[in-house]
Each structure stands twice: as structure tokens, then as C-alpha cells.
Write a protein that holds these residues in place. Structure first.
Motif, mmCIF file in Angstrom:
data_model
loop_
_atom_site.group_PDB
_atom_site.id
_atom_site.type_symbol
_atom_site.label_atom_id
_atom_site.label_comp_id
_atom_site.label_asym_id
_atom_site.label_seq_id
_atom_site.Cartn_x
_atom_site.Cartn_y
_atom_site.Cartn_z
ATOM 1 N N VAL A 309 31.434 42.017 36.741
ATOM 2 C CA VAL A 309 32.431 41.814 37.786
ATOM 3 C C VAL A 309 33.416 40.739 37.379
ATOM 4 O O VAL A 309 34.056 40.114 38.214
ATOM 5 C CB VAL A 309 31.779 41.481 39.155
ATOM 6 C CG1 VAL A 309 30.979 42.641 39.668
ATOM 7 C CG2 VAL A 309 30.950 40.232 39.103
ATOM 8 N N VAL A 383 32.803 38.046 43.833
ATOM 9 C CA VAL A 383 31.599 38.723 43.335
ATOM 10 C C VAL A 383 30.988 39.544 44.460
ATOM 11 O O VAL A 383 30.623 40.710 44.295
ATOM 12 C CB VAL A 383 30.572 37.698 42.803
ATOM 13 C CG1 VAL A 383 29.260 38.373 42.496
ATOM 14 C CG2 VAL A 383 31.112 37.000 41.579
ATOM 15 N N ARG A 386 32.568 42.817 45.075
ATOM 16 C CA ARG A 386 32.279 43.864 44.094
ATOM 17 C C ARG A 386 30.854 44.378 44.193
ATOM 18 O O ARG A 386 30.585 45.556 44.031
ATOM 19 C CB ARG A 386 32.495 43.338 42.652
ATOM 20 C CG ARG A 386 33.930 43.097 42.239
ATOM 21 C CD ARG A 386 34.727 44.379 42.119
ATOM 22 N NE ARG A 386 34.197 45.329 41.155
ATOM 23 C CZ ARG A 386 34.389 45.306 39.826
ATOM 24 N NH1 ARG A 386 35.086 44.319 39.276
ATOM 25 N NH2 ARG A 386 33.889 46.240 39.037
ATOM 26 N N ASP A 534 33.537 51.010 38.591
ATOM 27 C CA ASP A 534 32.292 50.409 39.049
ATOM 28 C C ASP A 534 31.089 50.974 38.326
ATOM 29 O O ASP A 534 29.966 50.517 38.538
ATOM 30 C CB ASP A 534 32.117 50.615 40.563
ATOM 31 C CG ASP A 534 32.823 49.530 41.357
ATOM 32 O OD1 ASP A 534 33.099 49.742 42.544
ATOM 33 O OD2 ASP A 534 33.101 48.458 40.771
ATOM 34 N N LEU A 537 29.160 48.481 36.185
ATOM 35 C CA LEU A 537 28.427 47.554 37.049
ATOM 36 C C LEU A 537 27.141 48.200 37.572
ATOM 37 O O LEU A 537 26.070 47.589 37.533
ATOM 38 C CB LEU A 537 29.327 47.157 38.222
ATOM 39 C CG LEU A 537 28.708 46.247 39.273
ATOM 40 C CD1 LEU A 537 28.309 44.928 38.655
ATOM 41 C CD2 LEU A 537 29.688 46.037 40.416
#
Lengths: 551, 169
Positions: A309, A383, A386, A534, A537
Motif C-alpha cells: 500500500v 493504509v 487501502r 489491489d 495487496l
């Protein structure tokens, strides 16, 4: 009643009153075995050679294999593993095994197929992980699941010869494989603006190879399909070429970051098979290594999730903590990852009073530093934006996919082998399981935070109660045609090893089920409704093993 | 923000000096090659890491050379996402059968002058996976190798020393 309890008590621990009591309770609650017996009656015959005696194994007729799955599913069992063995050298055909789990109980249901008709009824209607397991069985052992909707190879790639089934005894593993033309059919999405994005196998960072195919409209992901198997090194076949002792080096290198858990599961399976009882000190040291591996990997992962992130400062801060931690491993145990430190019979390294002091003062330091970083992570709103509500794996989905480890715990499932299938000292140290229900990236990160905190406490308990004595016992040779089973909570989740001895007591089969084999499914399901940026992540929040999965 | 700044100042600089090479194991192939490399890659080195079937332990140590303690970037070494930008391929793993084509393509995609460094016992000799239907037995079977860093896995210090030695420093 007492003979039943005796047969339930795990073989090395028959002298332990507390385990007797636990098994008494289990006996009252052993629903899976009861369910199978009442559904099958005489048709289900107990397999005597399965060790440890706390794991019940039954042979059922082939045509009723899926019926067993149905009955056990009604009883809320989850599918832990499904595999096939080539038992032709033992005078039988192919054995097909399914291991079910419900809380503390494992149940193995076996069926067999003759060598000239290697098929069995598919379990895919009842259990989702069977999709992958059965494709793997079909690809590598050539035993087909009738009724499986997806006949594409898995782990085996489309350029392998169709009749290359490495796990069969008739397959010569030393010869190289020719390449044949072949095509892998992908799930496609049609429509205006739909893009197909292939990623891998060589990925952008320093990471294992695998292929991901996205169907995306703009940034929104419609579907993600994984194709793994790039790191397949023929590990399960290679086990069969080693002695039981040599093979522990191979087990340690199945998945490098989970080397302790794999070695431990392998060693426990072999100890169950041979009736070896490691000394108590070895058991405590093993738990120490396991917890240290857990902390080291969680520290690295928390840093990596923050890096994905773009919060790089925490990556470097966590990596600094991990580096100090690994250095202590090197200083005390001779290897940064403690590879080859656990072998059948015990451990290869001991710890002295200085070592204990070193670890305790290291934990004091780590605790302070760790808590500071956790506050920085928790307070940062970018953070938070995300990681929250990204990559949500819903509880029902998690249960359906039979995921394990921190992925399961982040999605509301109460699963931890340290509590449900403990070996000493876990049976006397309270392990607290952190369970969150949101199932998002934050939940998977937060479960790791809580586990690090708990592991630090557990290590302190282990060192406080460390018994004196030897660190290894000798391991005898196994009887022919016996099976050993072990399940260990590695840092990713439950690692299962099932070993089978051949007619001369050699390794006939060593089945490895890394937690990644089920958890990879979770990634495909959690990505729906998320955007392509994403994906790294989400992937990092899962951080599953490619090597442990591909074998 | 204050907390972050506080953490930065409290941590300070943790980068350690790299010890001189005493380990005779780190092998560089070819003296002439060394001279060429020194001329071309003096200032900086872009590395593309390729996992050709490793168990992942070598990858963890390669991650470690990026941490603040080993800090490979102070030597001008950085990792790049594309082989097109790479000067060096850092390859791990015995080369699994399924990765052979990908490794070859990555090698071909890297423009010359390029170096290939085999990291870990598996990349050097196949390690415990040896030669089989699924493991090719070392990356030399697929692409030419310029330097080898053995170990299971090699420590970050050994990695840094090996990479620097390969480029002639």
C-alpha cells in the motif's frame, strides 16, 4: 470403553492422564466416526495399519465413496486433503484417500480402484477443495474422478505427454519429459471493454512464479483464474527414492519459509509410523522452533503488506526486526531458518541457559519495537483506506473452500492445530486463537499481529517449562504396509503429512498437503469486486506458497 | 506523523559495513570476464531476479539484501521489474520443467551485456531435487552461468559478496 480410549490416545502419549481425559471427551464427541459407522455399517471396515491410533481410517466400497462425503458434510466436516497412492507394489490397486476434519477429529476414508480401472466417484459436488485435489490426482497419478466438471490438468501443464503420470510406480522419474503441443482452455469473459490480463509466471518482484489470468473491465476484476504448477519439482515422487532419514532433508525444502513446520509434520508422521517417542525436551524445542518461524514470517508479511500500500517505511522497519530475529536463529541454532533442525526422533540442536537468556531478552526488545510499529500501522488512515474492505473472503465462502490457517481465522473460522490436534507442550500452554470476521486484508494482517503477540508469550512459557533430557530418540524401521499421519499448525496453517511404508519398510508414498493447496482457492474468491491494482495487496495478504502447493 | 518521525529518529541508521570476502566458496568464472564487467557495470547494477523453481528460502535471503541492514542499494544494486532493464539475472531454483521456457525467454529478453548468477545449491547443481522428470538439475542446463553463489540458502552477506565479486568489485 477403556480399551476404546486406549486406542484413541495418540501412541506416544499413553502415559499421560491429561491426554486420556481429552480423549474421553473426544470419544463422547467423536461425531465423524459415528456418522460414518451408522451410515455404512458393515461396509466401512476400519484400517488397522493407520497410526497414530487417534486417527481413525476406514475403507469403503468405491461406489459409495461420494456417499461418505455427503454423510460427513451433513455432520459439518471439512475436507482437509484428498490424495491417491499407487499400491500396486503392495498387491492392491490404487488407493484413494479423503481426510475429513471436524474440530479436533480427523477421519480418513479410503477407497480403492483396480489398476485396470483407475477411477473413483468425484467429491466435487460436496466439497470445493476436491476440485483441485482431484485434478491433481488425475494429472499426477492418472486416477480419474468420475463426475468432475473440469478435466484440465493441474500442476501438470498442457505441454506434458498425456500419459505422463509421475506418481505411478511404473513411471521412470529419471527420464526427462518431452514437450508436446497442447492448449490450456481459460475461463473467458465476453463483452465490450473486457480485457484479458495475463500475469506471470515471472512476476515483477522477488517472488515465486505462477500465472494469473484476469478478465477485467477497466480496473474492475470480473474473474481471476490461477494456473500454478510452475515450481513443480516432483517432490512427492522424489520422496520415494530416499530413505526415511534422508527424506527429512527433502521435507525441509518443500517450502523454504515453512521449513520447520514441514520438517515437524514429516517427523511426526514417521514417528507415528514407527512408534518412536521423542523425548519431552525435543518436543518443547520443536514448539520453540515452530513459534520462532511463525514470528519471523509474520514480521516479514506485515512489512510486505504495508509496502504494497506504498507505506514503505513499515516495510523497512519490520524487515529490520525480522533480520535481528533471524540472526538469533543463526547464533543459537546454526541456521537462519532453522532448516534441518527437526528430524524424526527429535531435534538436532539444543539450547543452553545462555541461549534461553538471549531469547528472553530478545523478546523483551522485540515486544517494545513491535508494538510501536503496530500503532503506526493502525493509526495511518491511508493504509486503513487501502486495507479495510479489500479482498474480502466471506465466512461462508471460507467455510465452503475449507481454508485453513490465518486465512480461515481472518474469515471467522475457529481452526488451529495447536489447539485441535496438539502435541506437548501445546496441550498445556493456552494458545489463544485470534478470530476476526471481516475477512479483508486488514483482518489477515491483524490476525498475524495477534499471533506474533501470542507467540512471544508462548515462547516465554516454553522456555519457562523446558524439561531436561535428551533431544533425540532413535527411530526404528516401520512395519510394511502401515501409514502415519501428522497435522501441524505451520505459520500459514495446517500442514498435513501422510506416509505409507512399502513391503520392505521403504517409503511407498509420502503425501504432502501444504496449507496453500486449499488457501489458493481463497484468493480467487476474495478478488471479486476488487480492482486490478489491489491484486498484489490481496495476494500478499494471503502470501501462500507456490512451492508447497506445486510440490 | 509525529510517531513516524519519532520512529525514524529512534531507529537511526542500521546499515552495517560489508565484511571483506573470506569465503573461498564464492566462485567467479573467468578472469577476463571480470575485466569486461568492471568496465561496464562500475556504477550501478540492475538485477532481475528469476525463481526457476526454488523452495523460496533463497528468495527470502534475496529480500534480506534489500533490508536496511544489508542495504544493497548503497552499492548501486537495485532490483528491477523487467528483464529489459536488467544487467544481471539472479536465478534461483534447479529449473523445474515447467519453468524452463519462461527462464529461457527471460534470458533472451535481457539485452546484452548481461550476467547470470546462480544463487543457491539448487541453481548450482540441482540441490536435493537433483535431475529428474521435473527438475533439470541446475540453471547451467538452460542458460550460460557467469557466477555461482552456493548455500542452502546463501546468507545475505554471501549474496552481496557474490554479486559484487561477479561485477568485479
Amino acid at each position: 470403553m477403556s480399551t476404546q480410549i486406549a486406542s484413541r490416545t495418540p501412541y506416544p502419549y499413553e502415559h499421560r492422564l491429561d491426554i486420556w481425559i481429552l480423549n474421553f471427551i473426544l470419544l463422547i464427541m467423536s461425531k465423524l466416526e459415528e456418522t460414518l459407522r451408522s451410515a455404512f455399517g458393515e461396509s466401512a471396515t476400519q484400517i488397522e495399519g493407520q497410526q497414530p491410533s487417534s486417527i481413525a481410517a476406514f475403507l469403503v466400497p468405491r461406489e459409495r465413496f461420494a456417499e461418505a462425503a455427503k454423510a460427513l458434510k451433513k455432520e459439518y466436516a471439512l475436507l482437509a486433503a484428498e490424495w491417491a497412492t499407487d499400491e500396486t507394489l503392495l498387491g492392491k490397486g490404487f488407493g484413494i484417500y479423503a481426510c475429513y476434519r471436524k474440530e479436533s477429529e480427523y477421519l480418513i476414508v479410503k477407497t480403492s480402484a483396480p489398476a485396470d480401472d483407475p477411477t473413483f466417484p468425484s467429491l466435487t459436488k460436496k466439497f470445493v477443495p476436491a476440485y483441485r485435489f482431484e485434478r491433481q490426482i488425475s494429472s499426477l497419478m492418472g486416477v480419474t474422478a468420475i463426475g468432475h466438471p473440469d478435466q484440465r490438468p493441474w500442476i501438470k501443464h498442457e505441454d506434458w505427454p498425456e500419459d505422463a503420470w509421475p506418481l505411478r510406480k511404473s513411471f521412470d522419474a529419471s527420464k526427462s519429459l518431452p514437450r508436446v503441443p497442447g492448449e490450456y482452455r481459460w475461463i473467458r469473459a465476453e463483452g465490450e471493454g473486457v480485457y484479458e490480463i495475463p500475469v506471470g509466471p515471472v512476476h515483477a518482484g522477488i517472488i515465486e512464479p505462477g500465472h494469473f489470468r484476469f478478465q477485467a473491465v477497466g480496473e474492475d476484476i470480473i474473474n481471476l483464474e490461477e494456473k500454478l504448477g510452475y515450481v513443480h519439482k516432483g517432490i512427492e515422487k522424489r520422496f520415494e527414492a530416499f530413505s526415511w532419514h534422508e527424506a527429512s532433508r527433502l521435507a525441509a525444502r518443500t517450502s523454504g519459509d515453512t521449513t520447520v513446520a514441514h520438517s515437524l509434520a514429516y517427523s511426526q508422521a514417521v514417528e507415528a509410523l514407527t512408534g518412536c517417542i521423542p523425548p519431552d525436551r525435543a518436543l518443547w524445542l520443536r514448539a520453540l522452533f515452530l513459534e520462532r518461524e511463525r514470528i519471523a514470517n509474520h514480521l516479514g508479511d506485515l512489512g510486505a503488506i504495508c509496502n504494497d500500500v506504498a507505506f514503505a517505511i513499515l516495510l523497512y522497519q519490520f524487515m529490520r526486526l525480522k533480520e535481528m530475529f533471524l540472526r538469533t536463529n543463526l547464533k543459537l541454532f546454526g541456521h537462519r531458518f532453522m532448516m534441518d533442525r527437526i528430524v524424526p526422533g527429535g531435534t538436532t540442536f539444543d539450547i543452553d541457559a545462555d541461549g534461553v537468556t538471549t531469547i528472553l531478552s530478545e523478546l523483551d526488545w522485540l515486544e517494545k519495537e513491535f508494538e510501536r510499529l503496530v500503532v503506526i500501522y493502525d493509526e495511518n488512515s491511508s493504509v486503513e483506506d487501502r486495507v479495510r474492505d479489500t479482498g474480502i473472503l466471506k465466512s461462508e465462502k471460507a467455510r465452503e473452500l475449507c481454508v485453513v490457517g490465518f486465512v480461515a481465522r481472518a474469515s471467522g473460522l475457529n481452526l488451529d492445530c495447536r489447539i485441535h490436534h496438539p502435541f506437548p507442550p501445546y496441550d498445556r500452554i493456552n494458545v489463544s486463537i485470534p478470530i476476526l470476521v471481516s475477512g479483508d486484508v486488514h483482518a489477515r494482517a491483524w490476525v498475524r499481529v495477534e499471533e506474533v503477540r501470542d507467540s512471544m508469550r508462548i515462547i516465554r512459557e516454553i522456555l519457562k517449562t523446558l524439561p531436561d533430557g535428551e533431544i533425540a530418540a532413535s527411530v526404528g524401521s516401520p512395519m510394511p504396509d502401515r501409514a502415519g499421519f501428522a497435522a501441524v499448525e505451520g505459520w500459514r496453517g495446517e500442514v498435513i503429512y501422510w506416509v505409507q511404508s512399502g513391503l520392505k519398510g521403504e517409503i511407498n508414498r509420502c503425501m504432502v498437503r501444504d496449507p496453500s493447496s486449499v488457501n489458493w482457492l481463497g484468493l480467487e474468491q476474495c478478488i471479486h469486486g476488487n480492482i486490478v491494482p489491489d491484486f498484489p495487496l490481496c495476494n500478499k495478504s494471503f502470501n501462500q506458497s507456490y512451492s508447497g502447493h506445486d510440490l | 506523523m509525529i510517531r513516524i518521525l519519532g520512529q525514524i529518529f529512534r531507529t537511526g541508521i542500521v546499515t552495517e559495513p560489508l565484511p571483506p570476502v573470506t569465503d573461498p566458496e564464492i566462485e567467479k568464472i573467468g578472469v577476463e570476464l571480470g575485466k569486461i564487467i568492471k568496465r561496464h557495470f562500475r556504477r550501478s547494477l540492475a538485477i532481475r531476479q528469476v525463481d526457476a523453481g526454488s523452495c523460496n528460502a533463497c528468495e527470502l535471503e534475496i529480500h534480506a539484501i534489500n533490508n536496511p541492514i544489508y542495504n544493497c542499494e548503497r552499492f548501486g544494486i537495485h532490483f528491477t521489474a523487467s528483464p529489459r532493464f536488467a544487467d544481471m539475472l539472479l536465478v534461483t531454483g534447479p529449473v523445474s520443467h515447467n519453468m524452463e521456457i519462461a527462464l529461457r525467454r527471460t534470458y533472451n529478453a535481457t539485452p546484452p551485456p548481461k550476467l547470470v548468477v546462480a544463487v543457491g545449491d539448487c541453481a548450482c547443481t540441482g540441490g536435493i531435487f537433483g535431475e529428474s522428470y521435473a527438475s533439470l538439475g541446475g540453471i547451467e542446463k538452460v542458460i550460460p552461468v557467469d557466477a555461482r553463489i552456493p548455500g542452502c540458502p546463501p546468507t545475505p552477506t554471501a549474496l552481496l559478496q557474490g554479486i559484487l565479486k561477479a561485477v568485479g568489485r
